[in-house]
Design an enzyme around this catalytic site. Structure first.
Site, PDB file in Angstrom:
ATOM      1  N   GLY C 101       0.816  -1.204   0.000  1.00 45.86           N
ATOM      2  CA  GLY C 101       0.000   0.000   0.000  1.00 45.86           C
ATOM      3  C   GLY C 101       0.852   1.257   0.000  1.00 45.86           C
ATOM      4  N   ASP C 127      -7.411  -1.603   1.569  1.00 43.89           N
ATOM      5  CA  ASP C 127      -7.991  -0.288   1.863  1.00 43.89           C
ATOM      6  C   ASP C 127      -8.353   0.537   0.634  1.00 43.89           C
ATOM      7  OD1 ASP C 127      -7.837  -0.781   4.537  1.00 43.89           O
ATOM      8  OD2 ASP C 127      -5.939   0.249   4.832  1.00 43.89           O
TER       9      ASP C 127
END
Lengths: 321, 321, 321, 321
Positions: C101, C127
């Site tokens: 990420g 996410d």
């Protein structure tokens, strides 16, 4: 015979399959079945409607309960119990079937004092803590929901070499925790029925890491005497010297389509309830023990404690070497 | 004790959980466990390796079998059986545990004639057609896989007002069909154990439509005496005057992560197998009957016929009114 | 070309499918692929092994990451970054592909200063908060895991006429919450990107109950400015005058077999990474935007903020009338 | 505005989420929404009822369609089309929204000739073979259903070293087969859009076995030019010299709760349909192309052929080395 059906306490998967069996087998054998909506409070509020064969179409596979459920403060009082009995008389009911857990069986036991209709309890609770049946309706689904969740968490635990505490339902009972723990290969199972020794657990986890175990799973019943999963995790993190992660499974255990096992159990118990009513049986909770349909006096179901399977529990240490 | 473990015949979900229990409980009690890979043929080919505690890490939740399986033509011959016995002697095995179905129990029974080590069979087959246990390892998963599939088909059936035939596994046994049928609210269950009367079925479907049933489900065991689902669908389409749809569930029944029930059963039987070996038990298949761990002589397991639950079967008509 | 692959930060479902595509397409095009185990720390510790075509067999459908992951304190320091560059040189790597990420993209950006091999980042995080791709690998699975859980809780909410708050992941981003909320028919979605007005929410829930809505769902991103789900539930319970239940989905969002969408996205990005390396592309994160494969400079991916879909968010009130 | 909504052709998961969005956004913007039950035939039979906000409660997560669907012979005739137009006029409809596949878009195109109300089509079909949208409602769920099934079969394939052919839906389109094949790591994908060369396939499987691949997966679209999976399996078994197993996934692809992706797409398209009607848009099918909401003239949707992703298809050989 005019038969009322209600579901009380927490809902549990399979209740709908059971209602369906009661309604259809009941009608097929010439009885009139009525749904009481919203649990015992629904009875006090006269939320009653006829259930036809079509009313229970397409529900055998659905979780929850079409009759909805609820908890009733009013019924806890003697007043409330007498009022319930009066309503049952006024509405000319001959029999009442109620699905629920310990609290429901206690309620039925009270009701018996004021109403002389036939009363049958059926064990519907995911906790499986009712005496008088090996399994309650909903337990198998709850455990399967929990192991699906744990199988998912396992991917992360494995990718990260982590220690995970999984909290499952069971305020007074380790039934879910024991089954989830064995089924998921837990290293430790912490339940209210047995002493939970955190020092011993910490030692075990540390020894396992040394032996090459890449991650560790601890399954905790919410009612363990050492506290809930967050509390235990904090204590263990200190003892082990590594942060323990927590996952509280919560409500997902309760929902979803019921499993094969719960649908069959629910269907059997529902059909058997009608057969028992037709024979005049009353004041009992029906269940299955060692493969046999059984009837246990209501009082026993909540005064006697259902034991956990000690042999199974004792295997945990060997299975997680 | 040097103990060999193998899986034979079709794989079934839960076999891995059972292997894990055998290995870990075995090691924990001082035994040496060896995996024989590829079933009985693997024994004949000496595909044997040590199983350590770590060898069975992270498999409790996996379908299939890490030992792989297979069918062996060679073992069907007396020659093959004698060779297997010779290899077991040469490799100094004291005991053999084999998971499988009827065919496997027959094979073990043969092997007994030529080898005097301890032999224990464990029922691992999705068909649940082995005498000597209420449930075989894999049955609960297979039925749950099937009902998940039927629950999906239900969406379409409902959207379309259709008649659906679902074919489930069971060449000689209606166990899966019965459980799937009850659990999914089938209108009709066609199994080899009972006479399937297509005229009666057609009448029932037509009457149901008239009563307002929006769709109909018929669950068919692949071994029904009237033929497979495609054959029966063709005959029924003519009788009913409406096209019946068919879905053959096939291999999806066999796979997937084992359910709670199968993992616990597998774990119990695996641990019990070690306990039995340590007591010198041999020549039996272990199982669970009415909640009790049991041992049934190998010969009985494949010569006696496991009955279906007649009461449950008789409920189908009432449940689908 | 000698290409290293690593996964860093939280694991996300689909990483394995991506690794597989990198390895097989890489080998097929004549490159040598090496796995770096345990994330950036694994690089610092030289946990490196060759990946063959067979090394990535049977992983396309597995959650987690076979390379494992981890967070590295050492790499946060300039020392650590220089050491990583030195190791990459010593091990003669020509290129590095890293899945992760925002943190991972930042790390790669740092590494660029000290190493002149080719560097490609791939967005692997549930996410979906990385700028430079419409979806990150793992997001679709996480949202599907969450909606499965919410669908289960719905059964109980419905049976009980309750108000439920569901907390989903997203410390700085409402992407998961928005998608779960729309997909599950939430009445309210509380996310960090927009102002959460608890008075307005309470009014809405009360008005809904009056209009006949039997239960209410509020989906909360863990990073909402009004607090986590437990905090918000407490405040709302007071305002509404009814106990709000909470379920924190937690780690189950992260696990499980990746969905179709994540496997395809992961496969595309993995194959495209090899194609880009062969063209000498470096210093970018690959992604898919509006159906096109794209390359975004690493720096932009963590400095620019990915917006939420305002139109979709604005529909919530209308959809829950 | 009086707006009619119907679902036509095969049902697809997500249709309910779409109906819900149409009804609630429609009502919220002051329109009157009516459900036409049973597809185009339902229109001809005037099976019409008002849809209120509460009519679409608790359906966002359900497969199938609450409006039911069906195929209509009558509508295929000019007579039928004129009658439909007359009924729409008599019932004073201003607009019609229809969800379905190619056949439905063709029907709407015909209807335009005889009725001058606003007409909007929405792509609801698992096949994803409608031109004018990247994905149709239901496709993502169908592919996920299929990969769940294949993941289960994989356990058995792995345990048995077998060659498996999986037949998925797609009479004229390989969209499902391509996505399932890539997502499940198929060795071969056989689709109608490309030439299927059985000799080449046989060679590839044999070579794979030699290279150590333990099992092989072939995904076949039902409409492949070499025949269905059973036919191809027979031919391949001969060529390879080993029995190929077949699993026809069939109706399970169509059912089940819709995925995140389908619910969001359905919600977007439903809300957008209302917005388009309010702007007077007509004669188009709405879709999403490269992340943008689009409108394509009805005629193009069934006359133009939606291409498969050639790059993705070309990766199969490399991904299965």
């Amino acid at each position: 015979m005019k038969v009322g059906v209600l579901t009380s306490g927490g809902d549990s998967p399979g209740m709908n399959a059971c209602i369906r069996a009661i309604v259809r087998v009941g009608i097929s054998r010439g009885q009139h079945i009525f749904g009481i909506h919203g649990g015992l409070q629904g009875l006090l509020d006269r939320h009653i409607s006829t259930l036809e064969a079509r009313s229970v179409a397409n529900i055998v596979h659905r979780g929850g309960t079409i009759l909805t459920t609820g908890r009733s403060e009013e019924f806890r009082t003697t007043e409330g119990q007498k009022k319930a009995a009066r309503i049952l008389r006024e509405e000319m009911f001959d029999a009442l079937i109620a699905l629920g857990g310990n609290g429901t069986m206690q309620a039925l036991h009270k009701l018996q004092q004021y109403w002389d209709g036939l009363i049958i309890g059926l064990p519907g609770t995911i906790d499986n803590d009712v005496y008088g049946t090996d399994y309650s309706i909903g337990f198998d689904t709850a455990v399967n929901n929990a192991i699906d969740a744990v199988d998912k968490i396992r991917d992360t635990a494995q990718s990260f070499d982590r220690i995970f505490l999984i909290e499952v339902m069971g305020r007074h009972s380790g039934q879910i925790a024991l089954h989830v723990g064995i089924a998921c290969g837990a290293d430790v199972i912490a339940i209210p029925e047995t002493k939970t020794d955190l020092d011993l657990i910490a030692e075990k986890i540390i020894a396992g890491k040394k032996r090459g175990k890449s991650f560790a799973f601890i399954v905790v019943a919410e009612g363990d005497e050492e506290g809930d999963a967050h509390t235990i995790a904090q204590k263990l993190s200190t003892k082990i010297g590594e942060k323990c992660r927590v996952s509280v499974l919560g409500y997902i255990q309760r929902g979803g389509n019921p499993t094969h096992h719960d649908r069959i159990l629910a269907t059997r118990l529902g059909a058997y309830a009608i057969e028992c009513l037709l024979k005049g049986v009353s004041g009992v909770m029906l269940g299955m023990i060692n493969g046999e349909l059984t009837a246990t006096p209501l009082e026993e179901t909540f005064t006697k404690k259902k034991p956990i399977d000690q042999w199974l529990f004792s295997l945990v240490d060997e299975l997680s070497i």
